[in-house]
Scaffold this active site. Sequence first.
Site, PDB file in Angstrom:
ATOM      1  N   GLY A 114      26.724   5.414   0.029  1.00 42.20           N
ATOM      2  CA  GLY A 114      27.554   4.325   0.554  1.00 42.20           C
ATOM      3  C   GLY A 114      28.028   3.407  -0.558  1.00 42.20           C
ATOM      4  N   ILE A 184       0.564   0.361  -8.372  1.00 43.57           N
ATOM      5  CA  ILE A 184       0.863   1.797  -8.293  1.00 43.57           C
ATOM      6  C   ILE A 184       0.041   2.579  -9.324  1.00 43.57           C
ATOM      7  CG2 ILE A 184       2.704   3.513  -8.643  1.00 43.57           C
ATOM      8  CD1 ILE A 184       4.638   1.525  -7.320  1.00 43.57           C
ATOM      9  N   VAL A 237       2.478   0.940 -25.174  1.00 46.83           N
ATOM     10  CA  VAL A 237       2.835   2.291 -25.599  1.00 46.83           C
ATOM     11  C   VAL A 237       4.250   2.206 -26.157  1.00 46.83           C
ATOM     12  CG1 VAL A 237       3.265   4.654 -24.816  1.00 46.83           C
ATOM     13  CG2 VAL A 237       1.328   3.370 -23.896  1.00 46.83           C
ATOM     14  N   ASP A 313      13.730  -4.444  -1.249  1.00 43.11           N
ATOM     15  CA  ASP A 313      13.470  -4.404  -2.699  1.00 43.11           C
ATOM     16  C   ASP A 313      14.691  -4.786  -3.531  1.00 43.11           C
ATOM     17  OD1 ASP A 313      10.915  -3.522  -2.194  1.00 43.11           O
ATOM     18  OD2 ASP A 313      11.091  -1.666  -3.348  1.00 43.11           O
ATOM     19  N   LEU A 320       7.550  -4.889  -1.298  1.00 38.92           N
ATOM     20  CA  LEU A 320       6.614  -4.357  -0.320  1.00 38.92           C
ATOM     21  C   LEU A 320       7.364  -3.904   0.920  1.00 38.92           C
ATOM     22  CD1 LEU A 320       3.891  -7.149  -0.598  1.00 38.92           C
ATOM     23  CD2 LEU A 320       3.646  -4.769  -1.331  1.00 38.92           C
ATOM     24  N   HIS A 445     -20.400  -8.714  15.666  1.00 40.93           N
ATOM     25  CA  HIS A 445     -21.481  -8.299  14.783  1.00 40.93           C
ATOM     26  C   HIS A 445     -21.894  -6.883  15.122  1.00 40.93           C
ATOM     27  CE1 HIS A 445     -25.056  -8.497  12.312  1.00 40.93           C
ATOM     28  NE2 HIS A 445     -25.741  -7.967  13.329  1.00 40.93           N
TER      29      HIS A 445
HETATM   30  C1  LIG Z   1       4.121   5.067  -5.223  1.00 45.34           C
HETATM   31  C2  LIG Z   1       4.477   3.868  -4.388  1.00 45.34           C
HETATM   32  C3  LIG Z   1       3.560   3.389  -3.475  1.00 45.34           C
HETATM   33  C4  LIG Z   1       3.882   2.279  -2.696  1.00 45.34           C
HETATM   34  N1  LIG Z   1       2.963   1.852  -1.798  1.00 45.34           N
HETATM   35  C5  LIG Z   1       3.247   0.787  -1.023  1.00 45.34           C
HETATM   36  C6  LIG Z   1       2.326   0.345  -0.039  1.00 45.34           C
HETATM   37  O1  LIG Z   1       1.245   0.911   0.117  1.00 45.34           O
HETATM   38  N2  LIG Z   1       2.660  -0.706   0.721  1.00 45.34           N
HETATM   39  C7  LIG Z   1       3.854  -1.354   0.578  1.00 45.34           C
HETATM   40  O2  LIG Z   1       4.114  -2.322   1.291  1.00 45.34           O
HETATM   41  N3  LIG Z   1       4.761  -0.948  -0.343  1.00 45.34           N
HETATM   42  C8  LIG Z   1       4.490   0.107  -1.134  1.00 45.34           C
HETATM   43  N4  LIG Z   1       5.418   0.538  -2.032  1.00 45.34           N
HETATM   44  C9  LIG Z   1       6.698  -0.189  -2.124  1.00 45.34           C
HETATM   45  C10 LIG Z   1       7.647   0.212  -0.986  1.00 45.34           C
HETATM   46  O3  LIG Z   1       7.854   1.604  -1.024  1.00 45.34           O
HETATM   47  C11 LIG Z   1       8.965  -0.533  -1.107  1.00 45.34           C
HETATM   48  O4  LIG Z   1       8.723  -1.917  -1.183  1.00 45.34           O
HETATM   49  C12 LIG Z   1       9.855  -0.252   0.097  1.00 45.34           C
HETATM   50  O5  LIG Z   1      10.134   1.115   0.208  1.00 45.34           O
HETATM   51  C13 LIG Z   1      11.164  -1.024  -0.008  1.00 45.34           C
HETATM   52  O6  LIG Z   1      11.945  -0.744   1.103  1.00 45.34           O
HETATM   53  P1  LIG Z   1      13.532  -0.829   1.061  1.00 45.34           P
HETATM   54  O7  LIG Z   1      13.989  -0.477   2.434  1.00 45.34           O
HETATM   55  O8  LIG Z   1      13.956  -2.103   0.472  1.00 45.34           O
HETATM   56  O9  LIG Z   1      14.000   0.297   0.020  1.00 45.34           O
HETATM   57  P2  LIG Z   1      13.662   1.834  -0.150  1.00 45.34           P
HETATM   58  O10 LIG Z   1      12.476   2.260   0.599  1.00 45.34           O
HETATM   59  O11 LIG Z   1      13.693   2.080  -1.617  1.00 45.34           O
HETATM   60  O12 LIG Z   1      14.890   2.565   0.546  1.00 45.34           O
HETATM   61  C14 LIG Z   1      16.180   2.472   0.048  1.00 45.34           C
HETATM   62  C15 LIG Z   1      16.988   3.650   0.555  1.00 45.34           C
HETATM   63  O13 LIG Z   1      18.355   3.422   0.218  1.00 45.34           O
HETATM   64  C16 LIG Z   1      18.938   4.661  -0.174  1.00 45.34           C
HETATM   65  N5  LIG Z   1      20.109   4.354  -0.988  1.00 45.34           N
HETATM   66  C17 LIG Z   1      20.149   3.730  -2.201  1.00 45.34           C
HETATM   67  N6  LIG Z   1      21.434   3.591  -2.593  1.00 45.34           N
HETATM   68  C18 LIG Z   1      22.202   4.140  -1.624  1.00 45.34           C
HETATM   69  C19 LIG Z   1      23.598   4.283  -1.452  1.00 45.34           C
HETATM   70  N7  LIG Z   1      24.469   3.841  -2.353  1.00 45.34           N
HETATM   71  N8  LIG Z   1      24.038   4.890  -0.332  1.00 45.34           N
HETATM   72  C20 LIG Z   1      23.162   5.346   0.608  1.00 45.34           C
HETATM   73  N9  LIG Z   1      21.837   5.221   0.496  1.00 45.34           N
HETATM   74  C21 LIG Z   1      21.369   4.617  -0.606  1.00 45.34           C
HETATM   75  C22 LIG Z   1      17.810   5.335  -0.946  1.00 45.34           C
HETATM   76  O14 LIG Z   1      18.033   6.724  -1.017  1.00 45.34           O
HETATM   77  C23 LIG Z   1      16.593   4.965  -0.086  1.00 45.34           C
HETATM   78  O15 LIG Z   1      16.397   5.929   0.920  1.00 45.34           O
HETATM   79  C24 LIG Z   1       5.141   1.660  -2.825  1.00 45.34           C
HETATM   80  C25 LIG Z   1       6.084   2.153  -3.737  1.00 45.34           C
HETATM   81  C26 LIG Z   1       5.761   3.250  -4.508  1.00 45.34           C
HETATM   82  C27 LIG Z   1       6.779   3.779  -5.466  1.00 45.34           C
END
Ligand SMILES: Cc1cc2nc3c(=O)[nH]c(=O)nc-3n(C[C@H](O)[C@H](O)[C@H](O)COP(=O)(O)OP(=O)(O)OC[C@H]3O[C@@H](n4cnc5c(N)ncnc54)[C@H](O)[C@@H]3O)c2cc1C
Length: 466
Positions: A114, A184, A237, A313, A320, A445
């Site tokens: 998008g 992470i 590093v 994010d 989160l 408890h």
């Molecule tokens: C290894 C790991 C472990 C984690 N564990 C936790 C946890 O235990 N608890 C927690 O709260 N958080 C955790 N997180 C963080 C969490 O995954 C993120 O905070 C969360 O996914 C953010 O949600 P979001 O909807 O903002 O973005 P995202 O989940 O990153 O989703 C964004 C989406 O937008 C899509 N996108 C991007 N640009 C475009 C475009 N131009 N057109 C169409 N689609 C697009 C991407 O493909 C993706 O599917 C973890 C992250 C990692 C990497």
Amino acid sequence: MPYDLVVIGSGPGGYVCAIRAAQLGLKTAVVEKDKTFGGTCLNVGCIPSKALLYASELFEEAGHKFAAMGIGVPAPKLDLARMMKFKDEGVEGNVKGVDFLFKKNKVDTFQGTGRVAGAGKVEVTGADGKKQTLDTKNIVIATGSDVARLNGVDIDEKRIVSSTGALTLGAVPKKLLVIGAGVIGLELGSVWRRLGAEVEVIEFLDRILPGMDSEVARQFQRILEKQGIKFRLAHKVTGVDSKGKTLKASVQPAAGGKSEIVEADVVLVSIGRVPYSEGLGLKEAGVALDDKGRVKVDGHFRTSVPGVFAIGDVIAGPMLAHKAEDEGIAAAEIIAGQAGHVNYDAIPNVIYTYPEVATVGRSEDELKQAGVAYKAGKFPFTANGRAKVNKTSEGFVKILADAKSDRVLGVHIVGADAGTLIGEVTLAMEFGAAAEDIARTCHAHPTLSEAVKEAALAVDGRPIHM
Ligand SMILES: Cc1cc2nc3c(=O)[nH]c(=O)nc-3n(C[C@H](O)[C@H](O)[C@H](O)COP(=O)(O)OP(=O)(O)OC[C@H]3O[C@@H](n4cnc5c(N)ncnc54)[C@H](O)[C@@H]3O)c2cc1C
């Protein structure tokens, strides 16, 4: 007919926003560039990492804890391929769940990348290069974040991996070098340590878990060290040589000085994540970004362009999933004319290691720095009956309350099931509770939650079991 709302991105921010908007009667569509819905969280983040944390914890328990409880089993054998399948099945189930919810709520979906082609227009480019433009009254940017890279360390997702590669390793590395002692790195470091890797963590700062309560970080580091994870703090590093059979990382004191070579089979780069705001046409559309490349929003998730919102994010705040979800709900409600709101003072943060670490609200360091007068109540799990009998007595609960009003300002827990225990105090904070309210609430408890009550009593200097 134009859409009321087009959401770009189907992570926890985007998909929850779209569902809430549809519930409120808005004609809604989601654009996702990846093959599956659910974003980082469901595909390469929260869900797969928790599957491996769960499975590896049970592996460790079977190997080291069963005998003491009188359960005699042969030493467990690792079938890594099956463990990875277990993880993949969990991911698939969750991802399919989002697809089901979109259909159930009549959210239209578009597979493709998008781009904001101006207010009211989202251009979608499919995998085949075909373009189509969606007309919409509102746009929500929910494109999430991507792995932060490190100069001199080229991620190939095989030997030099990001979290994504660390979730799919085909064999247990003999030595895993983790760059970055954040959530992470420590979660995935724990997974591979349990499965047999020697794990060393290099951290630029002189402490682990930057930003978290420093007492929690210190105790947690000691616990992880006892489990066998090695830490080299205040080091960086500067490069990884991948020419030979083993990787050779150049490690130097953070302040500069003599460089040393640390060999490893796998290097995990986990130095944080960066907002995914490129390629979206934001600059051309006039959507302002901050100095970290995050989309700038006001208190109502409105960007600098009317009708364009952003959540998750890709905007400021903790990265989160539940923060993204709550922002998704609030943004949908605001777009629908309601009063959506997120309380940033009560967003829990959990590390799903053993023991778990869970915090909400302000740290003791923050309160000191801000000159806030506070009282602290602390209760160790060694004094909690259930933790004692289960032999899961590492850690403590710490409650910080305003010195005058007794209102809870922050809660920090290291311990088994800390991630579940934090729910009660988050709710308490949401309701503006005093420590006395928690102390006077009857807790079952024997449960670990009694340690929360005791910490609340300790705020007033009257814990019973200590
Ligand atoms: C290894 C790991 C472990 C984690 N564990 C936790 C946890 O235990 N608890 C927690 O709260 N958080 C955790 N997180 C963080 C969490 O995954 C993120 O905070 C969360 O996914 C953010 O949600 P979001 O909807 O903002 O973005 P995202 O989940 O990153 O989703 C964004 C989406 O937008 C899509 N996108 C991007 N640009 C475009 C475009 N131009 N057109 C169409 N689609 C697009 C991407 O493909 C993706 O599917 C973890 C992250 C990692 C990497």
